[in-house]
Write a protein that holds these residues in place. Structure first.
Motif, short mmCIF file in Angstrom:
data_model
loop_
_atom_site.label_atom_id
_atom_site.label_comp_id
_atom_site.label_asym_id
_atom_site.label_seq_id
_atom_site.Cartn_x
_atom_site.Cartn_y
_atom_site.Cartn_z
N LEU A 35 0.82 -1.20 0.00
CA LEU A 35 0.00 0.00 0.00
C LEU A 35 0.86 1.26 0.00
O LEU A 35 1.98 1.27 0.48
CB LEU A 35 -0.90 0.04 1.24
N HIS A 84 -3.47 1.18 -4.31
CA HIS A 84 -3.79 2.29 -3.41
C HIS A 84 -5.25 2.20 -2.99
O HIS A 84 -5.77 3.11 -2.35
CB HIS A 84 -3.50 3.64 -4.09
N ILE A 131 -7.59 0.21 -0.68
CA ILE A 131 -7.43 -0.64 0.49
C ILE A 131 -8.35 -1.87 0.45
O ILE A 131 -7.98 -2.94 0.94
CB ILE A 131 -7.70 0.17 1.77
N THR A 189 0.62 -6.66 5.35
CA THR A 189 0.54 -5.44 4.55
C THR A 189 1.81 -4.63 4.73
O THR A 189 2.27 -4.41 5.86
CB THR A 189 -0.68 -4.58 4.95
N ILE A 199 3.39 -0.97 3.97
CA ILE A 199 2.97 0.39 3.64
C ILE A 199 4.20 1.23 3.32
O ILE A 199 5.15 1.30 4.11
CB ILE A 199 2.18 1.02 4.80
N LYS A 203 6.05 4.90 1.89
CA LYS A 203 5.93 6.36 1.86
C LYS A 203 7.28 6.94 1.50
O LYS A 203 8.30 6.61 2.13
CB LYS A 203 5.48 6.87 3.23
N GLU A 217 -7.58 0.23 7.34
CA GLU A 217 -7.87 1.63 7.03
C GLU A 217 -7.35 2.56 8.11
O GLU A 217 -6.75 3.60 7.81
CB GLU A 217 -9.38 1.83 6.85
N TYR A 252 -3.54 2.75 7.91
CA TYR A 252 -3.09 3.48 6.73
C TYR A 252 -3.29 4.98 6.89
O TYR A 252 -2.36 5.77 6.70
CB TYR A 252 -3.86 2.98 5.50
#
Length: 233
Positions: free
Chosen positions: A33, A185, A187, A197, A199, A201, A219, A222
């Motif tokens: 994600l 992107h 979820i 998962t 994640i 950035k 959710e 994230y």
């Protein structure tokens, strides 16, 4: 099944992936994600051996650029680009020949029927809509029955029926012990069936979540990491 150690990928001075390490076990469903520009596609392409990088990536214990690794890995790119002058059926035959598959015809026909392509077997790649191209790519990735499949934004261009079939296919593959890494992107792409998962950035892996270890929803996890303006970029 898929192990990434200290992966760094630079484009000039720009660092697209910065010392990323992650592990996806056999039969696990992993979700990658992050907002646009987080470095997901670069990571995916590096795992698939499409980009040069520093670090180490293995698939089923083999270097990701080796023939042994490629033989057990399926890949569905974000933008499917079929051969313009090959028919849908010829794309599957091409894959069957490349992987030296035996008795593949029935499986190919079943995949075409599953994704509503049975009546499109003789259509050329250049004649296909975006959604049809995506479905052909899915069929090609699944035909060799790989041990691991990577899907980059797999819902792109799919109609509601295609989305449902893809989600069902992901669940079936997971039940058969196939490792899956889904970059998205969105979820809710894989529902609640995910095992881990990752994640991202700014090119970094900022959070790894195991479903069994977390009380929060995906959710909540994230959105706690990103501001609204970051998600709209």
């Amino acid at each position: 099944m898929i192990a990434v150690e200290n992966l760094t990928k630079k484009y000039g001075k720009f660092v697209a992936n910065d010392s990323v390490s992650m592990h996806l076990g056999t039969g696990e469903l992993g979700v990658l994600l992050g907002p646009n520009g987080a470095g997901k596609s670069t990571l995916i392409k590096s795992i698939c051996g499409l980009l040069r990088f520093s670090g180490k990536i293995t698939i089923d214990g083999h270097d990701n650029r080796s023939v042994e690794a490629k033989a057990v890995l399926g890949y569905v790119p974000e933008i499917a680009v079929p051969y313009a002058m090959l028919t849908v059926d010829e794309h599957l035959e091409f894959i069957a020949r490349a992987y030296r598959l035996k008795n593949w015809r029935d499986r190919a026909d079943a995949l075409l029927a599953r994704f509503d392509l049975a009546d499109k077997k003789n259509k050329l790649g250049k004649e296909l809509s975006k959604g049809m191209k995506q479905k052909v790519s899915l069929c090609c990735a699944m035909l060799p029955q790989p041990k691991a499949i990577i899907l980059d934004e797999p819902l792109s261009g799919l109609d509601p029926h295609g989305i449902r079939e893809l989600q069902t296919a992901i669940a079936d593959l997971q039940a058969d012990g196939v490792s899956l890494l889904v970059s998205t992107h969105m979820i809710d792409t894989v529902g609640s069936n995910w095992d881990v998962t990752f994640i991202m950035k700014g090119g970094k892996l900022v959070r790894e979540c195991r479903r069994a270890d977390r009380a929060e929803t995906l959710e909540d996890i994230y959105f706690s990491l990103f501001k609204a303006d970051e998600l709209s970029e």
